[in-house]
Design a protein around this motif. Structure first.
Motif, short mmCIF file in Angstrom:
data_model
loop_
_atom_site.label_atom_id
_atom_site.label_comp_id
_atom_site.label_asym_id
_atom_site.label_seq_id
_atom_site.Cartn_x
_atom_site.Cartn_y
_atom_site.Cartn_z
N GLY A 13 19.96 -18.55 8.36
CA GLY A 13 21.13 -19.10 7.73
C GLY A 13 21.24 -18.40 6.43
N SER A 16 23.09 -15.09 6.93
CA SER A 16 24.31 -15.29 7.32
C SER A 16 25.15 -15.60 6.28
N LEU A 47 26.03 -17.88 11.66
CA LEU A 47 26.03 -19.32 10.83
C LEU A 47 26.38 -20.59 11.69
#
Length: 117
Positions: A13, A16, A47
């Motif tokens: 994450g 991303s 994501l």
């Protein structure tokens, strides 16, 4: 969902979000805007896959790993092109290392579960 799996998703994450910010952070040359836009697209896709995997969609894990490793591989040319600023090379190395670490963290629970059977 194990802690290591969640940690891997968090790493993915963060990568991303970093990819999504690349067009804003580039000077237009390092990386070129076209590369930054591709990185942002990969960041958006990954994501979405992180959110799906976090919600329990195991089918999102393999494409997520593939997209994150592809994004990491896109940083490799920074080590071979001329006139690349040192900070860009450090960022490329950091991105590659985190992509590998995130992949390992996401895959460890799969190996733990397979060994428990």
């Amino acid at each position: 969902m194990s802690r290591t799996f969640r940690a891997g998703l968090v790493v993915f994450g963060v990568l991303s979000v970093g990819d999504l910010l690349t067009p804003v952070l580039t000077d237009g040359e390092h990386p070129p805007m076209s590369v930054a836009l591709i990185a942002a697209a990969l960041g958006l896709v990954s994501l979405v896959l992180v959110v799906l995997a976090w919600r329990g969609a195991r089918r999102a894990v393999v494409p997520l790993i593939a997209v994150r490793l592809l994004s990491g591989l896109s940083a490799v040319p920074a080590f071979f092109a001329g006139d690349i600023p040192a900070i860009a090379m450090v960022a490329a190395g950091f991105t590659i290392a985190l992509a590998i670490a995130g992949t390992a963290l996401v895959l460890v629970p799969a190996r733990e579960l397979a060994g428990a059977r």
